[in-house]
Design an enzyme around this catalytic site. Structure first.
Site, PDB file in Angstrom:
ATOM      1  N   LYS A  98       0.809  -1.216   0.000  1.00 23.95           N
ATOM      2  CA  LYS A  98       0.000   0.000   0.000  1.00 23.95           C
ATOM      3  C   LYS A  98       0.848   1.275   0.000  1.00 23.95           C
ATOM      4  O   LYS A  98       0.352   2.349   0.283  1.00 23.95           O
ATOM      5  CB  LYS A  98      -0.952  -0.017   1.189  1.00 23.95           C
ATOM      6  CG  LYS A  98      -1.971  -1.131   1.079  1.00 23.95           C
ATOM      7  CD  LYS A  98      -2.980  -1.080   2.184  1.00 23.95           C
ATOM      8  CE  LYS A  98      -3.957  -2.208   2.030  1.00 23.95           C
ATOM      9  NZ  LYS A  98      -5.209  -1.817   1.462  1.00 23.95           N
ATOM     10  N   CYS A  99       2.108   1.140  -0.324  1.00 20.35           N
ATOM     11  CA  CYS A  99       3.009   2.286  -0.422  1.00 20.35           C
ATOM     12  C   CYS A  99       3.139   2.635  -1.900  1.00 20.35           C
ATOM     13  O   CYS A  99       3.142   1.762  -2.760  1.00 20.35           O
ATOM     14  CB  CYS A  99       4.368   1.930   0.176  1.00 20.35           C
ATOM     15  SG  CYS A  99       5.514   3.306   0.278  1.00 20.35           S
TER      16      CYS A  99
END
Length: 155
Positions: free
Chosen positions: A51-52
């Site tokens: 999720k980066c």
């Protein structure tokens, strides 16, 4: 580069064994992986998080693979919970979204880094060649990868 060298405390990365999650799109099933198999290769060791937004590894890997170069990805959930998934979901995500065919290891806890996608360029002897912060894209360090591929870096 002195601070980068301290990341392994003078050790070679080849001395470590870690748990493998995914290797060339085959299930590693948590098997031990001896990093000594990478002797003679330049490595880009990266702590990753699904999720980066810093997820540009596949492009640089595709340009440099087959030339004694490998990316080793280590998922981590320590930073703002950006890797909340279990190992199976991480593997599915990496294979489908990013077409990852470099080794991905089991989720782990990271030390001596500030955020996701900190990158360590490791020379053929297993020593840290340089360290790059989160916002330094993999693409921008290709020149250093080329330099490490073309030379046997000595301390």
């Amino acid at each position: 580069m002195g601070a980068a060298r301290s990341a392994l405390n003078g050790s070679s990365i080849h001395e470590f064994t870690v748990k493998l999650l995914l290797f060339f799109v085959q299930d590693g099933n948590g098997n031990d992986a001896d990093l000594g198999i990478y002797k003679g290769k330049v490595l880009l060791v990266v702590n990753v998080a699904s999720k980066c937004n810093y997820t540009q590894l596949t492009e640089v890997y595709n340009r440099c693979k087959g030339r004694d170069f490998e990316i080793l990805a280590f998922p981590c959930n320590q930073f703002l919970g950006q890797e909340p998934w279990d190992d199976q979901k991480i593997k599915e995500f990496a294979c489908t979204r990013f077409k990852a065919d470099y080794p991905i290891f089991q989720k782990c806890c990271e030390n001596r880094i500030k955020w996701n996608f900190t990158k360590f360029l490791v020379d053929k002897d297993g020593k840290v060649f340089d360290r790059y912060g989160t916002s330094t894209s993999s693409m921008s360090i290709e020149k250093d990868i080329e330099k490490a591929l073309g030379s046997q870096h000595n301390e």
